[in-house]
Design an enzyme around this catalytic site. Structure first.
Site, PDB file in Angstrom:
ATOM      1  N   ASP A 160       0.851  -1.189   0.000  1.00  0.00           N
ATOM      2  CA  ASP A 160       0.000   0.000   0.000  1.00  0.00           C
ATOM      3  C   ASP A 160       0.893   1.248   0.000  1.00  0.00           C
ATOM      4  O   ASP A 160       1.871   1.310   0.752  1.00  0.00           O
ATOM      5  CB  ASP A 160      -0.883  -0.048   1.269  1.00  0.00           C
ATOM      6  CG  ASP A 160      -1.988   0.976   1.261  1.00  0.00           C
ATOM      7  OD1 ASP A 160      -2.336   1.490   0.187  1.00  0.00           O
ATOM      8  OD2 ASP A 160      -2.524   1.256   2.367  1.00  0.00           O
ATOM      9  N   HIS A 161       0.568   2.217  -0.849  1.00  0.00           N
ATOM     10  CA  HIS A 161       1.301   3.492  -0.911  1.00  0.00           C
ATOM     11  C   HIS A 161       2.810   3.315  -1.095  1.00  0.00           C
ATOM     12  O   HIS A 161       3.602   3.929  -0.373  1.00  0.00           O
ATOM     13  CB  HIS A 161       1.056   4.338   0.352  1.00  0.00           C
ATOM     14  CG  HIS A 161      -0.355   4.827   0.467  1.00  0.00           C
ATOM     15  ND1 HIS A 161      -0.885   5.792  -0.358  1.00  0.00           N
ATOM     16  CD2 HIS A 161      -1.370   4.472   1.295  1.00  0.00           C
ATOM     17  CE1 HIS A 161      -2.147   6.012  -0.037  1.00  0.00           C
ATOM     18  NE2 HIS A 161      -2.478   5.216   0.951  1.00  0.00           N
ATOM     19  N   ASP A 178       2.301   5.161  -5.437  1.00  0.00           N
ATOM     20  CA  ASP A 178       1.635   6.412  -5.074  1.00  0.00           C
ATOM     21  C   ASP A 178       2.541   7.587  -5.396  1.00  0.00           C
ATOM     22  O   ASP A 178       3.366   7.999  -4.599  1.00  0.00           O
ATOM     23  CB  ASP A 178       1.279   6.406  -3.584  1.00  0.00           C
ATOM     24  CG  ASP A 178       0.530   7.671  -3.188  1.00  0.00           C
ATOM     25  OD1 ASP A 178       0.336   8.537  -4.063  1.00  0.00           O
ATOM     26  OD2 ASP A 178       0.147   7.788  -2.015  1.00  0.00           O
ATOM     27  N   GLY A 238      -7.611   8.517   7.841  1.00  0.00           N
ATOM     28  CA  GLY A 238      -7.628   8.813   9.273  1.00  0.00           C
ATOM     29  C   GLY A 238      -9.018   9.092   9.812  1.00  0.00           C
ATOM     30  O   GLY A 238     -10.018   8.911   9.128  1.00  0.00           O
ATOM     31  N   HIS A 269      -9.423   5.054  -0.930  1.00  0.00           N
ATOM     32  CA  HIS A 269      -8.581   5.142   0.266  1.00  0.00           C
ATOM     33  C   HIS A 269      -9.316   5.969   1.305  1.00  0.00           C
ATOM     34  O   HIS A 269     -10.158   6.794   0.968  1.00  0.00           O
ATOM     35  CB  HIS A 269      -7.246   5.806  -0.078  1.00  0.00           C
ATOM     36  CG  HIS A 269      -6.322   4.890  -0.801  1.00  0.00           C
ATOM     37  ND1 HIS A 269      -5.167   4.407  -0.242  1.00  0.00           N
ATOM     38  CD2 HIS A 269      -6.407   4.340  -2.038  1.00  0.00           C
ATOM     39  CE1 HIS A 269      -4.570   3.607  -1.109  1.00  0.00           C
ATOM     40  NE2 HIS A 269      -5.296   3.553  -2.211  1.00  0.00           N
ATOM     41  N   GLY A 305     -11.142   4.665   4.000  1.00  0.00           N
ATOM     42  CA  GLY A 305     -12.476   4.068   4.206  1.00  0.00           C
ATOM     43  C   GLY A 305     -13.083   4.396   5.569  1.00  0.00           C
ATOM     44  O   GLY A 305     -14.305   4.462   5.704  1.00  0.00           O
ATOM     45  N   THR A 306     -12.230   4.637   6.570  1.00  0.00           N
ATOM     46  CA  THR A 306     -12.750   4.884   7.930  1.00  0.00           C
ATOM     47  C   THR A 306     -13.647   6.117   7.961  1.00  0.00           C
ATOM     48  O   THR A 306     -13.296   7.161   7.398  1.00  0.00           O
ATOM     49  CB  THR A 306     -11.570   5.079   8.910  1.00  0.00           C
ATOM     50  OG1 THR A 306     -10.847   3.863   8.963  1.00  0.00           O
ATOM     51  CG2 THR A 306     -12.070   5.440  10.312  1.00  0.00           C
ATOM     52  N   ASN A 319      -9.757   0.586   1.030  1.00  0.00           N
ATOM     53  CA  ASN A 319      -8.642   0.545   1.979  1.00  0.00           C
ATOM     54  C   ASN A 319      -9.130   0.990   3.352  1.00  0.00           C
ATOM     55  O   ASN A 319      -9.802   2.019   3.473  1.00  0.00           O
ATOM     56  CB  ASN A 319      -7.525   1.473   1.509  1.00  0.00           C
ATOM     57  CG  ASN A 319      -6.712   0.856   0.401  1.00  0.00           C
ATOM     58  OD1 ASN A 319      -7.217   0.008  -0.336  1.00  0.00           O
ATOM     59  ND2 ASN A 319      -5.478   1.275   0.277  1.00  0.00           N
TER      60      ASN A 319
HETATM   61  P1  13P Z   1      -8.283   4.822   6.801  1.00  0.00           P
HETATM   62  O1  13P Z   1      -7.165   4.747   7.788  1.00  0.00           O
HETATM   63  O2  13P Z   1      -8.957   6.180   6.800  1.00  0.00           O
HETATM   64  O3  13P Z   1      -9.264   3.713   6.964  1.00  0.00           O
HETATM   65  O4  13P Z   1      -7.638   4.683   5.360  1.00  0.00           O
HETATM   66  C1  13P Z   1      -6.836   3.569   5.082  1.00  0.00           C
HETATM   67  C2  13P Z   1      -6.162   3.702   3.764  1.00  0.00           C
HETATM   68  O5  13P Z   1      -6.617   4.386   2.881  1.00  0.00           O
HETATM   69  C3  13P Z   1      -4.916   2.951   3.566  1.00  0.00           C
HETATM   70  O6  13P Z   1      -4.337   3.161   2.334  1.00  0.00           O
END
Ligand code: 13P
Length: 393
Positions: free
Chosen positions: A82-83, A104, A182, A209, A211-212, A231
């Site tokens: 990831d990234h 990225d 975040g 990206h 998702g939280t 993500n």
């Molecule tokens: P969150 O931490 O907001 O769920 O995002 C995760 C993310 O996008 C990882 O690449």
């Protein structure tokens, strides 16, 4: 062996209107919890390792654990970088066992992003590995308050997305339509019209990206408009953190195992909720039936040398281990001498490739050609080379 080609996995999700979670892990507890959720829900899953988290754990150690967890699973699994910030990160990740990589370069200029992404795609595809690119910029930092790192969200432009995908040939595109990494305060406002236009124009699996913090309804609309990978990290870290705080509150003298008790269940519950919500629950068998199994290939050479100089042979082998071991798609390289003095062939190379595609790209790689023509072939005229497909892990 349910490590599968991530391209097949996400194509299935895209074609069938659901999304697979790319869950970032930062410890063994995360790996075990994510895999337990995937097994319970019979869901495909992506174990995701974010380069920005490598300061918290040893990437190579975590890869071994992630790979073993995938090999033991009954559900289809992909392991994703990831990234990834550079070409070198992508090569390191692929050689360590990632079978999907994100490049990225979204903070670069458009042309800079295209140039780096093209370079990574070219290399990764020669290793059979699909690539996720990002266009536009998703601000924030995983695991922290998004407001503390606002940056400026740069929305993905539809026109640029068309050019970017055509020029880079990425397999999946991470789009910026209003999410941030975040913890969010309040509900983010997402630009679904833009997402729909991007999806109509590209027709490839899209990635979200950050998702939280999104609502159930927002997730559903994202998936209805082409998002096939989501993500997710901060909510998992927060669930684990809340459990640890509760443990300390209940027993201020708790030791390590007391403090972390129950965090796997906390993470697992959240992952299971996501799998149900995003529609990946129950899709494991269908994904397995359409996906290429991710199996290494062993390139085996047995040979004799035409010279008596042992030191020269040892130097040749050690130079080969160093140089060839860095070629994209080479997981492991081992040189050996025959145990029996009268063996028909006295020396061996065992080179493990991540995927069958590497047979051709390794053969033609300039470092391999130079080594083979200058150091190896001149002294090893008597040799047999065969590539073996591994049947089982
Ligand atoms: P969150 O931490 O907001 O769920 O995002 C995760 C993310 O996008 C990882 O690449």
């Amino acid at each position: 062996m349910p490590l599968v080609n991530m391209r097949d996995m996400l194509q299935h999700a895209y074609a069938n209107g659901y999304a697979v979670g790319g869950f970032d892990l930062v410890s063994l507890d995360f790996i075990e919890a994510i895999m337990a959720a995937a097994e319970a829900k019979q869901s495909p899953v992506i174990l995701s390792l974010a380069e920005s988290h490598f300061e918290y754990y040893d990437f190579r150690l975590a890869m071994q654990a992630a790979e073993l967890a995938a090999q033991r699973a009954s559900v289809p699994v992909a392991i994703h970088l990831d990234h990834g910030a550079s070409f070198e990160s992508a090569v390191t990740a692929i050689n360590a066992g990632c079978n999907g990589v994100m490049v990225d370069a979204s903070q670069e200029s458009f042309n800079g992003n295209v140039a780096l992404t093209q370079k990574v795609v070219n290399m990764a595809h020669q290793c059979g590995v699909p690539v996720e690119g990002e266009l536009g910029y998703v601000a924030g930092v995983e695991g922290d308050d998004a407001e503390k790192h606002p940056g400026d969200v740069v929305y993905t432009s539809v026109e640029e997305a068309k050019t970017y995908v055509a020029q880079t040939q990425v397999d999946f595109l991470a789009v910026s339509i209003g999410t941030v990494h975040g913890r969010m305060q309040g509900e983010p406002v997402l630009d679904f019209d833009r997402l729909k236009q991007i999806n109509d124009a590209l027709n490839i699996p899209l990635v979200i990206h950050g998702g939280t913090g999104l609502s159930d309804d927002q997730f559903k609309q994202l998936i209805a408009n082409g998002v096939a990978k989501i993500n997710y990290y901060t909510a998992l870290a927060d669930a684990a953190g809340a459990q640890m705080c509760a443990n300390v509150k209940a027993n201020a003298r708790a030791g390590y195992t007391g403090i972390v008790a129950g965090i796997q269940d906390a993470i697992r519950n959240e992952v299971e909720r996501c799998m149900d919500l995003w529609g990946s629950s129950g899709k494991a068998d269908a994904v397995l039936s359409v996906s290429e199994k991710w199996m290494p290939v062993h390139h085996v050479i047995i040979y004799n040398v035409d010279i008596d100089d042992d030191a020269q042979v040892r130097r040749m082998m050690s130079e080969g281990e160093t140089v060839l071991g860095k070629i994209p798609g080479v997981r492991r390289i081992v040189t050996g001498n025959a145990v029996q003095e009268n063996a028909k062939y006295q020396f061996t190379w065992l080179v493990e490739f991540v995927h069958e595609n590497v047979i051709a790209s390794y053969r033609d790689h300039t470092d391999h050609v130079a080594f083979a023509n200058n150091l190896f072939r001149p002294v090893a005229g008597d040799r047999i080379s065969i590539d073996y497909r591994q049947n089982h892990f």
